[in-house]
Design a protein around this motif. Structure first.
Motif, PDB file in Angstrom:
ATOM      1  N   TRP A  31       2.390   2.081  -3.284  1.00 39.54           N
ATOM      2  CA  TRP A  31       1.697   2.190  -4.367  1.00 39.54           C
ATOM      3  C   TRP A  31       0.988   3.160  -4.454  1.00 39.54           C
ATOM      4  O   TRP A  31       0.652   4.168  -5.097  1.00 39.54           O
ATOM      5  CB  TRP A  31       0.958   0.675  -4.888  1.00 39.54           C
ATOM      6  CG  TRP A  31       1.198  -0.038  -5.325  1.00 39.54           C
ATOM      7  CD1 TRP A  31       0.858  -1.099  -4.990  1.00 39.54           C
ATOM      8  CD2 TRP A  31       0.911  -0.568  -6.812  1.00 39.54           C
ATOM      9  NE1 TRP A  31       1.404  -1.959  -5.788  1.00 39.54           N
ATOM     10  CE2 TRP A  31       1.933  -1.228  -7.205  1.00 39.54           C
ATOM     11  CE3 TRP A  31       1.857   0.703  -8.035  1.00 39.54           C
ATOM     12  CZ2 TRP A  31       2.290  -1.651  -8.767  1.00 39.54           C
ATOM     13  CZ3 TRP A  31       2.005   0.301  -9.552  1.00 39.54           C
ATOM     14  CH2 TRP A  31       2.499  -0.584  -9.207  1.00 39.54           C
ATOM     15  N   ARG A  32       0.989   4.025  -3.080  1.00 39.05           N
ATOM     16  CA  ARG A  32       0.119   5.550  -2.517  1.00 39.05           C
ATOM     17  C   ARG A  32       1.688   6.090  -2.923  1.00 39.05           C
ATOM     18  O   ARG A  32       1.379   7.658  -3.786  1.00 39.05           O
ATOM     19  CB  ARG A  32       0.458   5.511  -1.039  1.00 39.05           C
ATOM     20  CG  ARG A  32      -1.050   5.113  -0.643  1.00 39.05           C
ATOM     21  CD  ARG A  32      -1.241   4.771   0.796  1.00 39.05           C
ATOM     22  NE  ARG A  32      -2.880   4.073   0.897  1.00 39.05           N
ATOM     23  CZ  ARG A  32      -3.287   5.085   1.549  1.00 39.05           C
ATOM     24  NH1 ARG A  32      -3.721   6.453   1.594  1.00 39.05           N
ATOM     25  NH2 ARG A  32      -5.049   5.110   1.999  1.00 39.05           N
ATOM     26  N   TYR A  48      -4.284   4.433  -6.655  1.00 36.77           N
ATOM     27  CA  TYR A  48      -2.933   3.233  -6.482  1.00 36.77           C
ATOM     28  C   TYR A  48      -2.977   2.602  -5.112  1.00 36.77           C
ATOM     29  O   TYR A  48      -2.667   1.223  -4.882  1.00 36.77           O
ATOM     30  CB  TYR A  48      -1.844   3.869  -6.922  1.00 36.77           C
ATOM     31  CG  TYR A  48      -1.504   3.826  -8.341  1.00 36.77           C
ATOM     32  CD1 TYR A  48      -0.981   2.870  -9.381  1.00 36.77           C
ATOM     33  CD2 TYR A  48      -1.614   4.978  -9.481  1.00 36.77           C
ATOM     34  CE1 TYR A  48      -1.154   2.775 -10.658  1.00 36.77           C
ATOM     35  CE2 TYR A  48      -1.892   4.708 -10.753  1.00 36.77           C
ATOM     36  CZ  TYR A  48      -1.125   4.438 -11.804  1.00 36.77           C
ATOM     37  OH  TYR A  48      -1.006   4.056 -12.752  1.00 36.77           O
ATOM     38  N   GLU A  69       9.151  15.628   0.449  1.00 37.43           N
ATOM     39  CA  GLU A  69       7.839  14.499   0.610  1.00 37.43           C
ATOM     40  C   GLU A  69       8.442  13.789  -1.064  1.00 37.43           C
ATOM     41  O   GLU A  69       8.470  12.511  -0.977  1.00 37.43           O
ATOM     42  CB  GLU A  69       6.976  14.785  -0.003  1.00 37.43           C
ATOM     43  CG  GLU A  69       6.043  14.071   0.769  1.00 37.43           C
ATOM     44  CD  GLU A  69       4.927  15.186  -0.006  1.00 37.43           C
ATOM     45  OE1 GLU A  69       4.483  16.113  -1.025  1.00 37.43           O
ATOM     46  OE2 GLU A  69       3.582  14.320  -0.829  1.00 37.43           O
ATOM     47  N   ARG A 109       2.814  10.659  -9.529  1.00 38.76           N
ATOM     48  CA  ARG A 109       2.425  10.586 -10.751  1.00 38.76           C
ATOM     49  C   ARG A 109       1.110  11.317 -10.816  1.00 38.76           C
ATOM     50  O   ARG A 109       0.805  11.881 -11.862  1.00 38.76           O
ATOM     51  CB  ARG A 109       1.788   9.028 -11.252  1.00 38.76           C
ATOM     52  CG  ARG A 109       2.273   7.978 -11.864  1.00 38.76           C
ATOM     53  CD  ARG A 109       2.072   6.913 -12.422  1.00 38.76           C
ATOM     54  NE  ARG A 109       0.970   7.374 -13.849  1.00 38.76           N
ATOM     55  CZ  ARG A 109       1.155   6.603 -14.562  1.00 38.76           C
ATOM     56  NH1 ARG A 109       1.287   5.597 -15.018  1.00 38.76           N
ATOM     57  NH2 ARG A 109       0.192   7.115 -15.825  1.00 38.76           N
ATOM     58  N   TYR A 110       0.687  12.057 -10.147  1.00 40.56           N
ATOM     59  CA  TYR A 110      -0.097  12.719  -9.753  1.00 40.56           C
ATOM     60  C   TYR A 110       0.133  14.122  -9.187  1.00 40.56           C
ATOM     61  O   TYR A 110      -1.128  14.591  -9.344  1.00 40.56           O
ATOM     62  CB  TYR A 110      -1.371  11.803  -9.931  1.00 40.56           C
ATOM     63  CG  TYR A 110      -2.225  10.972 -10.799  1.00 40.56           C
ATOM     64  CD1 TYR A 110      -2.840  12.048 -12.216  1.00 40.56           C
ATOM     65  CD2 TYR A 110      -1.882   9.338 -10.658  1.00 40.56           C
ATOM     66  CE1 TYR A 110      -3.181  10.690 -12.374  1.00 40.56           C
ATOM     67  CE2 TYR A 110      -2.989   8.822 -12.063  1.00 40.56           C
ATOM     68  CZ  TYR A 110      -2.660   9.182 -12.681  1.00 40.56           C
ATOM     69  OH  TYR A 110      -3.045   8.384 -14.050  1.00 40.56           O
ATOM     70  N   ALA A 111       0.827  13.930  -8.447  1.00 43.84           N
ATOM     71  CA  ALA A 111       0.429  15.094  -7.399  1.00 43.84           C
ATOM     72  C   ALA A 111       0.691  16.399  -8.314  1.00 43.84           C
ATOM     73  O   ALA A 111       1.546  16.352  -9.792  1.00 43.84           O
ATOM     74  CB  ALA A 111       1.713  15.540  -6.723  1.00 43.84           C
ATOM     75  N   VAL A 134       4.827  19.410  -4.965  1.00 46.62           N
ATOM     76  CA  VAL A 134       5.477  18.314  -3.416  1.00 46.62           C
ATOM     77  C   VAL A 134       6.991  19.741  -3.809  1.00 46.62           C
ATOM     78  O   VAL A 134       7.777  19.548  -4.589  1.00 46.62           O
ATOM     79  CB  VAL A 134       5.193  17.109  -4.725  1.00 46.62           C
ATOM     80  CG1 VAL A 134       6.766  17.250  -6.008  1.00 46.62           C
ATOM     81  CG2 VAL A 134       6.353  15.750  -3.184  1.00 46.62           C
ATOM     82  N   TYR A 161       3.713   6.020  -5.450  1.00 43.06           N
ATOM     83  CA  TYR A 161       3.575   5.455  -6.464  1.00 43.06           C
ATOM     84  C   TYR A 161       2.485   6.937  -7.234  1.00 43.06           C
ATOM     85  O   TYR A 161       3.085   7.396  -8.401  1.00 43.06           O
ATOM     86  CB  TYR A 161       3.785   4.676  -7.596  1.00 43.06           C
ATOM     87  CG  TYR A 161       3.694   4.211  -9.314  1.00 43.06           C
ATOM     88  CD1 TYR A 161       4.557   4.253  -9.593  1.00 43.06           C
ATOM     89  CD2 TYR A 161       2.346   4.168 -10.103  1.00 43.06           C
ATOM     90  CE1 TYR A 161       4.399   3.934 -10.900  1.00 43.06           C
ATOM     91  CE2 TYR A 161       2.301   4.063 -11.041  1.00 43.06           C
ATOM     92  CZ  TYR A 161       3.841   3.656 -11.688  1.00 43.06           C
ATOM     93  OH  TYR A 161       3.116   4.120 -13.567  1.00 43.06           O
ATOM     94  N   GLY A 162       1.336   6.789  -7.290  1.00 40.24           N
ATOM     95  CA  GLY A 162       0.417   7.381  -7.764  1.00 40.24           C
ATOM     96  C   GLY A 162       0.021   8.859  -7.218  1.00 40.24           C
ATOM     97  O   GLY A 162      -0.229  10.213  -7.805  1.00 40.24           O
ATOM     98  N   LEU A 163       0.768   9.167  -6.147  1.00 42.65           N
ATOM     99  CA  LEU A 163       1.059  10.821  -5.538  1.00 42.65           C
ATOM    100  C   LEU A 163       2.502  11.440  -6.740  1.00 42.65           C
ATOM    101  O   LEU A 163       1.746  12.553  -7.147  1.00 42.65           O
ATOM    102  CB  LEU A 163       1.458  10.409  -3.782  1.00 42.65           C
ATOM    103  CG  LEU A 163       0.387  10.639  -2.608  1.00 42.65           C
ATOM    104  CD1 LEU A 163       0.662  10.928  -1.459  1.00 42.65           C
ATOM    105  CD2 LEU A 163      -0.591  11.535  -3.223  1.00 42.65           C
ATOM    106  N   GLY A 185      -4.369  10.071  -7.214  1.00 42.94           N
ATOM    107  CA  GLY A 185      -3.348   8.805  -7.688  1.00 42.94           C
ATOM    108  C   GLY A 185      -3.811   8.253  -6.822  1.00 42.94           C
ATOM    109  O   GLY A 185      -3.417   6.847  -6.827  1.00 42.94           O
ATOM    110  N   ASP A 229       0.757  -1.029  -0.488  1.00 41.33           N
ATOM    111  CA  ASP A 229      -0.160   0.017   0.263  1.00 41.33           C
ATOM    112  C   ASP A 229       0.976   1.114  -0.210  1.00 41.33           C
ATOM    113  O   ASP A 229       0.422   1.698  -0.338  1.00 41.33           O
ATOM    114  CB  ASP A 229      -0.893   0.480   1.176  1.00 41.33           C
ATOM    115  CG  ASP A 229      -1.534   0.853   1.118  1.00 41.33           C
ATOM    116  OD1 ASP A 229      -2.602   1.264   0.508  1.00 41.33           O
ATOM    117  OD2 ASP A 229      -2.165   2.296   1.956  1.00 41.33           O
TER     118      ASP A 229
END
Lengths: 353, 353
Positions: free
Chosen positions: A272-273, B280, A288, A279-281, A284, A275-277, B276, A269
Motif C-alpha cells: 500500500w505504501r 495508504y 524506483e 499515486r502521488y509522487a 520518480v 501504491y500511495g507513492l 500518498g 504495508d
C-alpha cells in the motif's frame, strides 16, 4: 520507404502486455526468437554496405510477400530518429544493438506487435514471436509461422550436421531462443532467488533483466531463457523451458504464500505504501518506479489491491521508459524532467482505472 | 468524585487545535502557564500525603467556586487508569509528571480544554490557558482570569521582593511561562533552524519538543517559550515572546518561499509522497507519522494540498499518540499494533475531508 509515425504506437499497448495469457500474475509474456542467415552472404558484422543492402533487399522482398506482414510497413532504422529507435527497443521490437547501428537495418512487425522481423541485426534475420502470459507454445507458433512463410523466398544458410548457421555459436543449430518475462517478488523477498538462478544457470538457462543481455534486473522482473540452441530439437527446447517455468511458478507461488502468512502486515504495508507513492509522487526514476510497480503487482496478485489491473501495470513497465515518456510529451527531456513526466504518466494510468 | 469517562474526550478535539487562530500555518497554539503555591504549606515534593490532601482540599474548593469551572469535573489522578492519565497528557491537560505521581493529584478543566488547573504538580497550582494559533494574549487572558477567580479563595505564597514563590527558581517571580507550539519545516529544511534556536537560547527563550521538557523534536514541531520568570512583569513577558514569535514566523515564511522557489519540484514531490504514504500506509510509527504530517502540513500551507485541512493535521498530531489510539480501539496494544492502528486512524482522518 519510411513514413513511420511512432505516435501510432504510443496510443496502443503491445498486445502481449494485455495480461490475457495464463499465469499472468507471474509471467508477463513469452517470446520465441529465431535467428536465420541468408546463404551466400557473410554474417552482418563482416558485411560492407553493399552487401547489407543486398541482404536487406532479399529479406524485405520475402517479408513483404508473407501473409503475416500484409498490413505492415518496414521501418528503416536509418530513416527514423534516435528517439524512435529507442521507442522500438523499449517495446522489444528491435534490439539495443539497433540503437547504434542503423544503416541498412530495419524492422517489420504485425500491428499487434506479436510477430516481428529484424533485418541485419547480429544475424541477417531475427524473427520474433510474442504471446501474453505463459504461452511459450503460442509464441513459438507465431515465430515458426513467419519462418515457414519466409522460407520459400530466401535461401537460408543450413548445415546438415550443425543445423542453422548463426553469427554467434550459442545460436547455432536451431537458432532459437525461448524466453519468458517473469515477475518474482516472492523469491526475491524470501532471498531464495539466488539459489534458483544458480540452479537455472547450471541447467543451461540464462537469466537477464527487463531489456535483455547486460540490462540490470529491476522491479524483480527477470527474463529466463534457454542458453544453447545446438543439439536439441526445437520442440524439446520449448518443452524444457516450459517445464522449467512451471517449476519457477510453483516456487514463486509458494514463496508468496509463505511471505503473506509470515509477514502479512509488513507486506500489506509495503504494497500500500508503494501504491500511495505511485499515486502521488511527483518525481520518480525508473528503478524506483519499477520497484514500486513490482510491489503493487504483488498486491494485485494477492487480491489486496483491486482497483489496478495487471494489464495497467504491465503497460507501465514499458510506458515509463525514457523514449515513451519523451514521445508522449512530444519533446526531449533530461533525466530530471523524465522523472517528473514518469510520475505523471503513472498517476494518469492509476487514476484511469 | 471521579466518574471520569475519557471517551467523552475522544469524540471531540481540543478547541485549541481547531486552526481558527492567527498564523495557523505556522503556529498551532499558544499557551500560558502560571505556577502558584499556597501559603503555609511546603512545596509538593516535600509534602506527605496528609499535607497533599490538605492542599488539594483547599485548592479544589476554590476551583469549584470559580465561574471558569462551573461545568467542570475534577479528575483525580489516583482514580483513573494509566491509559487515561496518558490520554490527558497527550492533550496537554496534565504534565508527564502526573503519569508517575498520582496520589492526591488531579486536574480540572473547562469543556473546551482551553483553561485547566493541575493540583499538586511541581507547584500546588498550575494554571494553564490555551488558545488556537498565534494568540498569546488570548491564552494569557484565560490563565489570568482563572488566577483572578482563584485568588480570593486561597492564600497564595508571595514575597514582596521575589514575587510569587515557586518550587523551581526558574519560575520565581511571575510564575509564568508563555509558549507557542510552532511548525518550522522551512527552517529545518534550509538548515537555518540551528542558528535560530541558538540565538533564541541566548535571548533566554527555551525550545522543546511536542511534549515539553525532554521530549524529542519530531515532525518539525517546536515549543518556544520564555525561560526566566523573574524580574520581568507579566505583560512584558507576553510582549517579548510575541515579538520573538513574529520574527520566527517571518524567518519561517522566508525559508518556505526560498525553498519553493529553489526546489519546487523536490518539495512538491516530498509533500505528495508524504500524502500518498499517509493515505495508504498500513503501519506507521509516531516519528514517521509526524514527519509525514509535517510535510503535508507544509504542502497545505503552500496551497499544494487542498483536500486536507490544517485542523485535521493538528488533530492528528494528538490523535496518533499511543493512548488516543488505544482508547479509540478500546483495548491496550503493543507498539506494533499501535503502528497499524495509527495508520488506520490517519487514513480515516484523511478520507473524511
Amino acid at each position: 520507404m519510411s513514413g513511420f509515425d511512432s505516435n501510432d504506437l504510443l496510443g496502443r499497448p503491445s498486445a502481449w502486455l494485455d495480461a490475457s495469457g495464463d499465469e499472468n500474475e507471474i509471467v508477463l509474456s513469452s517470446r520465441v526468437r529465431i535467428a536465420r542467415n541468408l546463404n551466400g552472404h557473410r554474417f552482418t558484422h563482416n558485411c560492407d554496405n553493399t552487401e547489407l543492402e543486398a541482404i536487406l533487399g532479399k529479406s524485405l522482398g520475402a517479408a513483404r510477400r508473407t501473409r503475416a506482414f500484409a498490413r505492415s510497413r518496414y521501418i528503416a532504422m536509418g530513416e527514423i530518429s534516435t528517439l524512435d529507435r529507442q521507442l522500438l527497443a523499449e517495446r522489444h521490437l528491435v534490439s539495443r544493438d539497433f540503437l547504434h547501428n542503423s544503416a541498412s537495418r530495419g524492422v517489420i512487425f504485425t500491428p499487434d506487435e506479436g510477430t516481428s522481423l529484424m533485418i541485419n541485426e547480429e544475424d541477417h534475420l531475427r524473427i520474433q514471436g510474442f504471446a501474453a502470459g505463459f504461452d511459450v507454445g503460442g509464441a513459438f507458433r507465431r515465430a515458426n509461422d513467419l519462418d515457414d512463410q519466409l522460407a520459400p523466398d530466401v535461401e537460408i544458410a543450413y548445415h546438415e550436421r550443425l543445423g542453422f548457421l548463426t553469427a554467434c555459436p550459442t545460436n547455432l543449430g536451431t537458432g532459437m531462443r525461448v524466453s519468458v518475462l517473469v515477475h518474482l517478488p516472492g523469491l526475491v523477498h524470501s532471498k531464495e532467488i539466488h539459489k534458483l538462478l544458480e540452479s537455472l544457470r547450471k541447467l543451461n538457462h540464462s537469466i537477464r533483466g527487463l531489456f535483455g543481455e547486460g540490462s540490470e534486473v529491476m522491479g524483480n522482473f527477470f527474463q529466463l531463457s534457454n542458453s544453447a540452441a545446438l543439439g536439441t530439437p526445437e520442440d524439446v527446447i520449448v518443452k524444457n523451458l516450459r517445464e522449467m517455468v512451471v517449476k519457477v511458478i510453483q516456487y514463486e507461488r509458494r514463496s508468496r504464500e509463505l511471505l503473506f502468512s509470515k509477514a502479512q502486515r509488513l507486506l500489506e504495508d509495503k504494497v500500500w505504501r508503494a501504491y500511495g507513492l505511485l499515486r502521488y509522487a511527483r518525481s520518480v526514476n525508473t528503478k524506483e518506479a519499477l520497484s514500486l510497480i513490482s510491489a503493487v503487482r504483488l498486491g494485485v496478485g494477492a487480491g489486496l489491491v483491486r482497483d489496478v489491473s495487471i494489464q495497467t501495470l504491465n503497460e507501465l513497465v514499458v510506458y515509463i521508459q525514457p523514449a515513451h515518456l519523451q514521445k508522449r510529451r512530444g519533446t526531449t527531456m533530461d533525466a530530471q524532467e523524465r522523472d517528473v513526466a514518469r510520475a505523471e504518466c503513472i498517476r494518469d494510468a492509476l487514476m484511469k482505472r
